[in-house]
Design an enzyme around this catalytic site. Sequence first.
Site, PDB file in Angstrom:
ATOM      1  CB  CYS A  54      -0.925   0.000   1.215  1.00 58.22           C
ATOM      2  SG  CYS A  54      -2.369  -1.083   1.053  1.00 58.22           S
ATOM      3  CG  ASP A  77      11.389  -5.609  -0.811  1.00 61.65           C
ATOM      4  OD1 ASP A  77      12.071  -4.774  -1.446  1.00 61.65           O
ATOM      5  OD2 ASP A  77      10.307  -5.337  -0.258  1.00 61.65           O
ATOM      6  CG  HIS A 165       1.002  -7.758  -6.457  1.00 61.41           C
ATOM      7  ND1 HIS A 165       0.046  -8.323  -5.617  1.00 61.41           N
ATOM      8  CD2 HIS A 165       2.047  -8.632  -6.459  1.00 61.41           C
ATOM      9  CE1 HIS A 165       0.499  -9.455  -5.133  1.00 61.41           C
ATOM     10  NE2 HIS A 165       1.708  -9.680  -5.633  1.00 61.41           N
ATOM     11  CE  LYS A 315      -6.874 -31.727 -13.888  1.00 59.12           C
ATOM     12  NZ  LYS A 315      -7.230 -33.144 -14.107  1.00 59.12           N
ATOM     13  CG  MET A 317      -2.286 -29.838 -12.918  1.00 53.64           C
ATOM     14  SD  MET A 317      -2.939 -30.794 -14.315  1.00 53.64           S
ATOM     15  CE  MET A 317      -3.665 -29.477 -15.301  1.00 53.64           C
ATOM     16  CB  VAL A 318      -2.134 -35.038  -8.051  1.00 55.03           C
ATOM     17  CG1 VAL A 318      -2.000 -33.753  -7.262  1.00 55.03           C
ATOM     18  CG2 VAL A 318      -3.624 -35.384  -8.213  1.00 55.03           C
ATOM     19  CE1 TYR A 320      -2.303 -41.843 -17.444  1.00 53.06           C
ATOM     20  CE2 TYR A 320      -2.741 -39.603 -18.196  1.00 53.06           C
ATOM     21  CZ  TYR A 320      -2.458 -40.930 -18.470  1.00 53.06           C
ATOM     22  OH  TYR A 320      -2.325 -41.339 -19.767  1.00 53.06           O
TER      23      TYR A 320
END
Length: 351
Positions: A54, A77, A165, A315, A317-318, A320
């Site tokens: 801010c 940073d 941002h 969803k 992504m694991v 398979y």
Amino acid sequence: MSFNATDHQHIRWNPLKGDWVLVSPHRMKRPWTGQVEKLNEQDRPEFDPKNPLCPGVTRPNGDVNPQYTSTFIFNNDFPALLEEVPEPPPSDNPLFRSAAAKGTCKVMCFSPKSNVTIPIMSIEEMRQVINTWVEELQELGKKFKWVQIFENKGEAMGCSNPHPHCQIWASSFLPNEAAAKDRNMMNYKITMGTNLLLDYAKQEEEKNERIVVSNNDWLALVPYWAVWPYETMIIPRTRHILRMTDLTDDEKTSLADIMKKLTTKYDNLFECSFPYSMGFHGAPTGPGCEGEDFDHWQFHAIYFPPLLRSATVKKHMVGYEMLANCQRDLTAEQAAERLRSLPDTHYKRKN
């Protein structure tokens, strides 16, 4: 029995990355017994004195943010890339290779207000965001081979700060995703004699099956080869554009317009601040690129949202996907239709 893309599993080719995605639409008919999370979406204040992004707030490194009124950009940073670092020694061992990696990382605030997001911002405010992106790309592109502008939005995408941002990472090397696209778009140009994404945009507009929103200059669509349930891409309709720095003033305004329209559809899908990771890809930059022919490139944006069934069901992504092949249940056409049919007015502003 004849093939039906909405009922029968099949694989689809991604010509940009050179790989396949497994589409299993029949799985959407199964009952859901997986994880259910409570949605915790609280109203945020316009200004939070404890938020390091801010205006006027002191960041963890001791720097004080200016009282900015539009966009604000500063060096990260905690950067993943630095300019002045030792280089690894050369190695002739093919199993243990390393190379120099130099760069810089920046954080860019879209607005001084913590309680806004792109679908809530005005076209004029988004134009200023795009103007700042162009300025950064012009400056960093003089020195670095790749400038990656990207936004991680929402806790589901690992975003630790809700203030609007994005980040800009510039690197001395071409990252894997960019290198794959460079290679495949080049191969298409050599083989077909035309530009891959220009051809793709023309055919998508003719088919009109996967377009979500459009305007005079841009198409926002669910790619035929999409992996994430509601993955989308923004591409120029007809003009060949290598980089964001090549946009005209009108194209910058229309890009702001289509980004706002697309993210409004996203938020309206499950009536939540829709999480995603998005970024822009354009032709490489930096020293040595001035004389190279990048005619095979076409500037575009990609959105990768994780939500599948509701504001709380993602969803993953694991299994398979990690060990074998990317897989999706909802077809690209079904996803596009759901997004396309949503209102153009943001759900928080219906009244």
